[in-house]
Design a protein around this motif. Sequence first.
Motif, short mmCIF file in Angstrom:
data_model
loop_
_atom_site.label_atom_id
_atom_site.label_comp_id
_atom_site.label_asym_id
_atom_site.label_seq_id
_atom_site.Cartn_x
_atom_site.Cartn_y
_atom_site.Cartn_z
N GLU A 138 0.84 -1.20 0.00
CA GLU A 138 0.00 0.00 0.00
C GLU A 138 0.88 1.25 0.00
N ALA A 162 0.62 5.80 -0.18
CA ALA A 162 -0.23 6.99 -0.07
C ALA A 162 0.53 8.15 -0.69
N LYS A 187 -1.20 -0.64 -4.11
CA LYS A 187 -2.49 0.04 -4.02
C LYS A 187 -2.30 1.45 -3.45
N VAL A 245 -3.80 4.03 -1.36
CA VAL A 245 -4.92 4.01 -0.41
C VAL A 245 -5.47 5.40 -0.12
N LYS A 246 -4.66 6.43 -0.30
CA LYS A 246 -5.17 7.76 0.09
C LYS A 246 -4.27 8.87 -0.46
N LEU A 260 -1.66 9.38 8.33
CA LEU A 260 -1.66 8.33 7.31
C LEU A 260 -1.11 7.03 7.90
N LYS A 270 -1.03 6.04 10.94
CA LYS A 270 -1.97 5.48 11.94
C LYS A 270 -3.14 4.80 11.26
N ALA A 271 -3.70 5.51 10.26
CA ALA A 271 -4.91 5.02 9.61
C ALA A 271 -4.64 3.79 8.75
N TYR A 272 -3.43 3.68 8.23
CA TYR A 272 -3.11 2.55 7.33
C TYR A 272 -1.89 1.81 7.87
N ASP A 281 -0.70 -0.95 7.32
CA ASP A 281 0.09 -1.73 6.35
C ASP A 281 0.78 -0.84 5.31
N LEU A 282 0.71 0.45 5.52
CA LEU A 282 1.31 1.37 4.54
C LEU A 282 2.80 1.08 4.37
#
Length: 363
Positions: free
Chosen positions: A186, A188, A219, A221-222, A240, A242-244, A246-247
């Motif tokens: 992932e 961003a 992917k 993601v944001k 970012l 925190k929210a993802y 797997d980033l």
Amino acid sequence: MFLRTSSRRRAAATLATACALAVTLAGCGGTTKKDSDHNSGGGAKATDAKADPGAPLKKGLKLAFLPKQINNPYEKIVDDAGIAAAKEFSGEGKEVGPSDASASSQVSYINTLIQQRQDAILIAANDPNAVCGPLKQAMKKDIKVVAYDSDTAKDCRQLFINQASSEEIGRSQVQHIAEQLDYKGEIAILSATQNATNQNTWIEFMKDELKKPKYKNMKLVKTAYGDDDDQKSFQETQGLLKAYPDLKGIISPTTVGIAAAARYISGSSYKGKVVINGLGTPNQMRKYVKDGTVEQFSLWDPKKLGYLGSYAAAALASGQITGAEGEKFKAGKLGEYTIGKDGEVILGPPTVFDKNNIDDFDF
Ligand code: RAM
């Protein structure tokens, strides 16, 4: 290295692709203008004057640089170089501008510059449309308008000095981070403001690049916006991550964003685990390359961008060029440039910086 004629042809084709992709961007001519409002394929038509390629550069020209925001170190390098260049042709340059990069923050400055009867306004537009009306007023009063770094709509300026091909900037950022991540995981984007013409054009190309089969295991993601504000960019990075959980990587196509993201990651447990790439200045990024937070990032030479902008504005104000496709002008020590489609002039390809070359650069 600077682009010569054939690469400029490629650049013009690139812009056409950019506009096909970014149809919603007014910077690509998405505004509803009649054909009669444009000259033959160039930027805005200010007068019916013909170009006089042999005209000498006028002395005493007053050039005003209006950056996205004045407290952005990148914009300062560009503008300082443009102001210094003006001295070479006995002109006078200055920088004025807002302290935030919001859409309409530049409008009052344009109005003041019109009252001051500057010979040219050079603008890194915060929004393709918000600045358009006042810039048209300026052109009506025979003040030349040159967008640089971030374009406005093409009929609101005579030229756009682009730092590099928008397509190359966008696609290469995905290519670079994909290699670092072995084409998996992932990612961003941490961008500047939501309206920034330059970042939005690049992001369209990033998304298009990601559609290729080789990126099927990656992917986006944001896309977050740090508004080219250091603190906000820092917090958005934290948000970012925190929210993802797997980033695996962040692309930040802004010098303010990438420096803030690198600072956050360098002091966190994500260091060495989350890849950060994008556009930065070597001086701001050096410590993060040296401490292992960042492996590589890219940029063009901001000094050359300002220098080229200054000469382009002087050539317009001296009647050497009008902004039409195919016209040529000499940009001092950078040599000759040809105007491409829609009044675009391209500086050259970006440089990739890493631990092997970063100490060769000082800006
Ligand atoms: C920031 C600004 C500028 C952009 C660079 C890469 O300084 O957003 O417009 O070109 O980053």
